[in-house]
Write a protein that holds these residues in place. Structure first.
Motif, PDB file in Angstrom:
ATOM      1  N   VAL A 101       1.084  -1.347   0.039  1.00 60.36           N
ATOM      2  CA  VAL A 101      -0.089  -0.001  -0.213  1.00 60.36           C
ATOM      3  C   VAL A 101       0.860   1.208  -0.092  1.00 60.36           C
ATOM      4  O   VAL A 101       0.670   2.195  -0.840  1.00 60.36           O
ATOM      5  N   TYR A 102       1.647   1.155   0.880  1.00 59.78           N
ATOM      6  CA  TYR A 102       2.772   2.499   1.072  1.00 59.78           C
ATOM      7  C   TYR A 102       3.337   2.702  -0.630  1.00 59.78           C
ATOM      8  O   TYR A 102       3.585   3.758  -1.044  1.00 59.78           O
ATOM      9  N   LEU A 103       3.999   1.722  -0.862  1.00 56.79           N
ATOM     10  CA  LEU A 103       4.693   1.959  -2.249  1.00 56.79           C
ATOM     11  C   LEU A 103       3.892   2.211  -3.481  1.00 56.79           C
ATOM     12  O   LEU A 103       4.176   3.249  -4.223  1.00 56.79           O
ATOM     13  N   LEU A 104       2.668   1.754  -3.572  1.00 60.13           N
ATOM     14  CA  LEU A 104       1.896   1.959  -4.505  1.00 60.13           C
ATOM     15  C   LEU A 104       1.116   3.293  -4.674  1.00 60.13           C
ATOM     16  O   LEU A 104       0.686   3.693  -5.813  1.00 60.13           O
ATOM     17  N   GLU A 105       1.184   3.365  -3.392  1.00 57.49           N
ATOM     18  CA  GLU A 105       0.420   4.882  -3.291  1.00 57.49           C
ATOM     19  C   GLU A 105       1.342   6.118  -3.240  1.00 57.49           C
ATOM     20  O   GLU A 105       0.868   7.333  -2.941  1.00 57.49           O
ATOM     21  N   ASN A 106       2.456   5.813  -3.347  1.00 58.87           N
ATOM     22  CA  ASN A 106       3.771   6.717  -3.641  1.00 58.87           C
ATOM     23  C   ASN A 106       4.422   6.897  -4.789  1.00 58.87           C
ATOM     24  O   ASN A 106       5.683   7.106  -4.934  1.00 58.87           O
ATOM     25  N   LEU A 107       3.711   6.373  -5.914  1.00 55.89           N
ATOM     26  CA  LEU A 107       4.457   6.140  -7.147  1.00 55.89           C
ATOM     27  C   LEU A 107       4.602   7.315  -7.891  1.00 55.89           C
ATOM     28  O   LEU A 107       5.612   7.689  -8.528  1.00 55.89           O
ATOM     29  N   ASN A 118      -4.383   5.345  -6.183  1.00 60.82           N
ATOM     30  CA  ASN A 118      -5.014   5.033  -4.741  1.00 60.82           C
ATOM     31  C   ASN A 118      -5.000   3.483  -4.786  1.00 60.82           C
ATOM     32  O   ASN A 118      -5.635   2.920  -5.839  1.00 60.82           O
ATOM     33  N   LEU A 119      -4.884   2.487  -3.907  1.00 58.12           N
ATOM     34  CA  LEU A 119      -5.054   1.145  -3.824  1.00 58.12           C
ATOM     35  C   LEU A 119      -6.187   0.652  -3.086  1.00 58.12           C
ATOM     36  O   LEU A 119      -6.633   1.166  -2.024  1.00 58.12           O
ATOM     37  N   ASN A 120      -7.003  -0.119  -3.622  1.00 56.06           N
ATOM     38  CA  ASN A 120      -8.033  -0.803  -3.017  1.00 56.06           C
ATOM     39  C   ASN A 120      -7.451  -2.144  -2.555  1.00 56.06           C
ATOM     40  O   ASN A 120      -7.377  -3.058  -3.267  1.00 56.06           O
ATOM     41  N   PHE A 121      -7.187  -2.136  -1.346  1.00 52.21           N
ATOM     42  CA  PHE A 121      -6.437  -3.601  -0.845  1.00 52.21           C
ATOM     43  C   PHE A 121      -7.331  -4.592  -0.752  1.00 52.21           C
ATOM     44  O   PHE A 121      -6.790  -5.495  -1.258  1.00 52.21           O
ATOM     45  N   GLN A 122      -8.555  -4.457  -0.644  1.00 56.96           N
ATOM     46  CA  GLN A 122      -9.464  -5.507  -0.691  1.00 56.96           C
ATOM     47  C   GLN A 122      -9.779  -6.246  -1.882  1.00 56.96           C
ATOM     48  O   GLN A 122      -9.702  -7.369  -1.961  1.00 56.96           O
ATOM     49  N   ARG A 123      -9.809  -5.441  -2.824  1.00 59.52           N
ATOM     50  CA  ARG A 123     -10.035  -5.755  -4.198  1.00 59.52           C
ATOM     51  C   ARG A 123      -8.680  -6.058  -5.004  1.00 59.52           C
ATOM     52  O   ARG A 123      -8.886  -6.589  -6.065  1.00 59.52           O
ATOM     53  N   LYS A 124      -7.724  -5.520  -4.354  1.00 56.22           N
ATOM     54  CA  LYS A 124      -6.288  -5.670  -5.061  1.00 56.22           C
ATOM     55  C   LYS A 124      -6.431  -4.940  -6.332  1.00 56.22           C
ATOM     56  O   LYS A 124      -6.001  -5.449  -7.410  1.00 56.22           O
TER      57      LYS A 124
END
Length: 802
Positions: A101-107, A118-124
């Motif tokens: 989450v940290y890495l993908l929301e700091n692209l 923005n990452l939707n962790f539940q739905r990947k």
């Protein structure tokens, strides 16, 4: 040793590992990802968990994505495209922890061309907005792949409903665990029936070792997900629900293996395998229930947005869910486009703030692709649908944080209790172990195992999750579509109701329209119909429907303008026409107050000639009087705001004995200020308005509901959309929302009772681990059933939602 494992992905390093900044790496790909993160000050990625990365594929696969340079493929994948930004959504099956989450929301810190991620962790799923001037779609995919998150790209039509992929691994785990468990049970029967004294030589040992072999797939493959989840939780210093379950499995299988290997006993591998099998079955059922609720929300629940379609010269209003590819859509001032479409009118101006969050009008010409979610800023236009509408996409846009700015999200009162449950459970297990170690060591392992398994902290959370999920469904069936479950708790806290009058509590379709003044020629009636046809305002639509004339396409309309709360104007065949309030139409301040207080009137002026006015007799919605009285009796403060004159004040005072607070001649800005004054008094305000003129007030209110008569007028500032025919149910909706806390409390109390009773039997060694394994998922499933039953009962019996 740590030096034998890759600092990035955790794989075993070769004998001559690559060293960078004192850290070992298994390959150049992982080293390159580390250097990329280090260069952009993103090495906190490694602080969230140990070796969180995924083995990097690096630049060597770059050519695999050459197909993403094709313009047709780009258009099929993106959800929005302009010269400044492009929006795209990708599935990332590799996502697994908070570091992801940290890495993908700091692209954006790695590449400045990424505007938002923005990452939707539940739905990947990841939503990415990027600047096409700085990075291409191919570049975005290559970047994701390079850091270990290759998107699962499907070129199938986006118009198809999203279907969750079949999780084969879960099914295989259940199948393997079930097969091995049933065979272990069968091989254990001789041990049970002979009370542990099998007389035939060698059979006891043979059965024990067969059971040993059959248990290995259950432990390694079947319980793999449980161990992985528990390990990740511990790495993140979070004691999740899987930690005590994993500990119980280790104790059961460890003791059993010791007994079989040492020849001191048969072990408890039948119970251990049963624990894992029943856990997997329970979790699968629970996840399927979650998916069913989500599917019902996305594709079956009522979504009260409508759209005007044109066919063979006739206009018809239909729900957006019936819109198809090729339909001709008509949009008027302020209406939202619910599906991607091609512009057929010569030119049009759109506001994409709902999609991009930026208030920057975009002018497009005929033939341009217009994306779903934009708002039309000019007069009447026509478009042709090229992709069917996606209710889930609109709801996703609606839940963007930018539209909830300043609104505090409440969290369920259950969460603080459930957070410490696992810690308390481990403490009880430790105390149980100490007690039985001193009293009867033979009961220590069964008692501790039963304690660790029977307790169910997740059931506390389920009481809220499934209650709210079912309530959203019943709200939807009663024609109120809420943005998300958090709105239910916000509605429960409301103590003040503010109602807009025109289009909210008045029956729009049944407004009686009467023209008074100089008789209009047929061509003048055509002009009037063409002018009001550009506006989506309820009074404009009423006038439009009252005129039988057919609009002549040769009548050229230019310079259309609409001033909310005042009126509309345009030039038709070189003649300026104004319609609206007296002050707006005639610019006569001396007579405006007197004339605008006579009643609901729309004045008409053509050129310099005064023609007359259309007068409206308001028809209040069915059940309006009963609804307001119901709210007042329940202790709510009820206010009515209107931009019209106070001609109805006397009539309404007679209805409500002066208990309804009323303010007339209020501008859209005045409504917003009125809400602010109520909030300064400490009131929690629910605003119910028409969704356009009231957009500012809706955004300011603690909870806001936009009323829709199957129209495309929509504001993302609202928390719910209510069908006009269901306004009379407002008191029932609030009663149902207030009942949420009671329903959750019932589930919470029953869950606590289950845990207390279960733990009582477990700590006293009167509950076998196998029975505990059956009871734990059974408690969750029974709670789901309870939530479904209670929400249905409360909706139909107590709140009388129909």
């Amino acid at each position: 040793m740590e030096s034998n494992f890759c600092f990035h992905c955790g794989d075993v390093c070769p004998s001559e590992s690559i060293i960078e900044d004192g850290h070992p790496f298994c390959c150049q790909g992982c080293r390159q990802v580390y250097l990329l993160l280090n260069e952009n000050n993103l090495c906190s990625y490694y602080d969230f968990s140990k070796t969180p990365g995924i083995k990097a594929k690096g630049r060597f696969i770059s050519e695999n994505f050459a197909f993403l340079d094709d313009e047709h493929i780009i258009n099929d994948l993106v959800s929005f495209k302009s010269e400044e930004r492009i929006h795209v959504m990708f599935d990332l099956p590799q996502v697994h922890c908070s570091s992801c989450v940290y890495l993908l929301e700091n692209l954006h810190r790695i590449n400045s061309g990424i505007l938002q991620s923005n990452l939707n962790f539940q739905r990947k799923e990841i939503f990415i907005a990027f600047s096409p001037k700085d990075i291409s779609l191919r570049g975005v995919v290559e970047l994701l792949t390079f850091i270990g998150y290759e998107p699962a790209i499907s070129l199938k039509s986006k118009t198809k409903k999203r279907v969750k992929p079949v999780r084969r691994k879960e099914i295989f785990r259940i199948a393997v665990a079930g097969f091995c468990f049933s065979n272990i049970m069968m091989l254990s029967f001789p041990e049970y029936l002979s009370s542990g004294n099998i007389l035939e030589g060698g059979f006891k040992e043979a059965f024990s070792w067969l059971i040993f072999a059959l248990s290995l797939p259950v432990l390694i493959f079947g319980a793999g997900g449980i161990f992985k989840s528990a390990f990740k939780g511990l790495r993140h210093k979070d004691i999740n629900i899987d930690v005590p379950i994993a500990l119980a499995i280790v104790i059961t299988f460890g003791r059993s293996y010791y007994e079989i290997i040492s020849g001191t006993g048969a072990g408890y591998l039948d119970s251990g395998s049963g624990i894992i099998f029943y856990m997997l079955v329970g979790r699968w059922f629970q996840s399927k229930t979650n998916e069913a609720l989500s599917f019902d929300r996305d594709y079956r629940s009522y979504f009260p947005l409508g759209v005007t379609v044109s066919s063979q010269g006739k206009e018809d209003n239909i729900p957006v869910t019936r819109l198809k590819h090729g339909d001709k859509v008509v949009l008027r001032m302020g209406e939202m486009l619910p599906a991607d479409a091609i512009l057929k009118s010569p030119v049009a101006e759109f506001d994409y703030s709902f999609v991009t969050g930026e208030n920057k009008p975009v002018i497009l010409k005929s033939g341009a692709l217009v994306y779903a979610g934009c708002r039309q800023l000019g007069g009447r236009i026509e478009l042709e649908v090229v992709k069917e509408p996606s209710q889930s996409y609109i709801t996703e846009l609606w839940n963007n944080d930018v539209f909830s700015e300043g609104k505090k999200q409440r969290t369920s009162f259950v969460h603080p209790w459930s957070r410490y449950f696992t810690v308390v459970l481990l403490s009880i297990a430790t105390a149980t172990a100490i007690y039985w170690y001193n009293i009867d060591a033979s009961k220590l392992f069964p008692a501790v195992t039963a304690v660790l398994i029977v307790a169910c902290p997740c059931s506390l959370l389920l009481s809220a999750t499934f209650t709210f999920g079912n309530m959203l469904r019943y709200f939807g069936r009663a024609k109120l579509f809420l943005k998300n479950a958090g709105v239910i708790e916000q509605m429960a806290a409301v103590n003040t109701i503010v109602l807009d009058k025109t289009g909210t509590v008045t029956e729009v379709e049944h407004n009686r329209v009467q023209y008074n003044g100089v008789e209009l020629y047929p061509f003048e009636k055509r002009y009037v119909k063409q002018l009001v046809g550009q506006s989506a305002h309820v009074l404009s639509r009423s006038i439009f429907d009252s005129l039988d004339e057919t609009i002549d396409k040769n009548d050229n309309l230019f310079e259309f303008k609409e001033l909310p709360g005042h009126g509309i104007e345009a030039v038709i065949d070189n003649q300026k026409i104004r319609m609206g309030a007296y002050k707006f139409v005639f610019d006569d301040a001396a007579l405006s107050d007197e004339n605008d207080k006579i009643g609901s009137r729309v004045y008409v002026k053509m050129g310099d000639s005064t023609k007359g006015f259309y007068e409206f007799k308001n028809m209040y919605r069915k059940g309006f009087k009963r609804m307001v009285w119901s709210l007042i009796r329940k202790g709510y403060e009820v206010h009515l705001l209107s931009g019209d004159n106070d001609a109805e004040k006397r009539r309404l005072n007679k209805y409500f004995d002066g208990k309804l607070e009323m303010v007339f001649d209020v501008t859209p800005l005045g409504k917003l200020e009125y809400i602010k004054k109520l909030q300064k008094r400490g009131r929690k305000v629910l605003m119910v308005g028409d969704g356009l003129n009231d957009a500012g007030a809706l955004k300011q209110a603690d909870v806001s509901i936009a009323v829709s008569d199957q129209s495309a007028r929509f504001t993302p500032a609202s928390d719910g959309i209510l069908d006009g025919s269901a306004v009379r149910k407002l008191s029932s909706f609030l009663h149902y929302a207030r009942g949420a806390k009671k329903l959750i409390a019932i589930g919470f109390v029953l869950s606590i009772l289950y845990n207390v009773v279960g733990l009582t039997f477990a700590v006293t060694a009167n509950l076998s681990p196998l029975v505990a394994a059956i009871l734990m998922p059974a408690s969750s499933l029974s709670l789901i059933g309870l939530a479904a039953g209670l929400t249905y009962w409360y909706a139909k019996t107590k709140s009388k939602l129909r």
